[in-house]
Design a protein around this motif. Structure first.
Motif: not given
Ligand SMILES: Nc1nc2c(ncn2[C@@H]2O[C@H](COP(=O)(O)OP(=O)(O)O)[C@@H](O)[C@H]2O)c(=O)[nH]1
Ligand SMILES: [Mg+2]
Length: 281
Positions: A28-36, A52-59, A123-132
């Motif tokens: 699960i790749e977490l991105l910030d919806a304002r700056i994908p 396999r990957k699912i992108i989450l556009l968070n916030k 599953c596991m979550i991946l993302g840069i700091p502060n994306v949620g």
């Protein structure tokens, strides 16, 4: 947000995630919806390879609904699974769970035929700091709140959270580094509050923000601050008009640029200027 990235640390992080990925069915790749674009780690796709990957556009509660549609079209065109989420409210979590279950359905079926009936989706979550990431994990854990403890045969250090009958989530996310070599990326991370205020020039960042808003969201700026903008105004003139409207003037009739910057960034992050997206596909 507090992480200091240096090459040794990055290599170690990458290795640890690659080790964990051996157990994982879906990333699960977490991105910030304002700056994908800017919230994506530059190496994530090479780290996860063909997993396999699912992108989450968070916030997504903070991003521009019109721009969200453009991103949706983009991911559909690229055949990439994506979901707009809000980690705080849990919006999108149910969709995420059913997306993972349908993505894995054929694997579970195949394993069941071989007699492996209790196969779990990991599953596991991946993302840069502060994306949620942590907020999302807490939200997903809250659904059933049952930590499963250790699973025989897998690394003892890993704790799994049961998020549905079929799905286990690794309780610690993979924290990846942002594209910090790119100043545009740094600027956008600063605007949304993902880089500590002390490590960038706040007034310079605000001037660039005004320039961006004039181009893409002029009406928001005009209405929020009740100002008039002439097309030949310099950005700094707009900055000063906003300061004057708010009465951010110091002794000697000097503009208080610092206070104006603080106010603008604060209002931006609270969507008082509107739901704003900084990147389009
Ligand atoms: N508005 C909004 N804020 C969020 C959302 N998800 C997380 N946050 C906030 O973003 C900040 C960082 O979240 P956190 O889960 O700590 O991010 P992490 O560093 O990726 O673990 C916190 O203040 C959260 O409350 C969301 O979907 N919408
Ligand atoms: Mg966290």
């Amino acid at each position: 947000m507090e992480i200091q990235w240096y090459p040794g640390h990055m290599a170690k992080t990458k290795k640890k995630i690659q080790e964990e990925l051996k157990l994982i069915d879906v990333v699960i790749e977490l991105l910030d919806a304002r700056i994908p674009i800017s919230s994506k780690n530059p190496e994530v796709d090479s780290i996860i390879q063909n997993k396999r990957k699912i992108i989450l556009l968070n916030k997504s509660d903070l991003s521009d609904p019109e721009v969200n549609k453009l991103w949706a079209d983009y991911y559909i065109e690229n055949k990439q699974d994506f979901i707009f989420t809000n980690s705080i409210t849990g919006k999108g979590v149910r969709e995420l769970i059913s997306a993972m279950e349908s993505k894995m359905a054929h694997v579970l079926e195949r394993d069941a035929k071989k007699g492996r009936m209790n196969r779990q989706i990991k599953c596991m979550i991946l993302g840069i700091p502060n994306v949620g990431k942590s907020t999302l994990i807490n939200k997903m854990a809250g659904r059933s709140s049952a930590k499963t403890g250790n699973i025989p045969g897998v690394t003892r250090a890993n704790q799994w959270i049961r998020v549905s009958n079929k799905i286990l989530l690794l309780d610690t996310p993979g924290i990846l580094w942002p594209k910090f070599e790119d100043t545009e990326t740094g600027l956008k991370l600063a605007w949304i509050g993902s880089i500590k205020d002390t490590i960038y020039d706040r007034e310079g960042a605000t001037l660039r923000l005004i320039s961006f808003l004039r181009e893409y969201y002029p009406q928001n700026l005009i209405e929020r601050y009740n100002i008039e903008i002439d097309s030949d105004d310099e950005d700094i003139t707009v900055y000063e008009k906003i300061a004057q409207k708010r009465g951010f003037i110091q002794k000697g009739n000097n503009i208080d640029y610092a206070r104006t910057a603080e106010m603008l960034l604060d209002e931006l992050r609270k969507t008082k200027i509107g739901k704003i997206s900084f990147e389009r596909p």
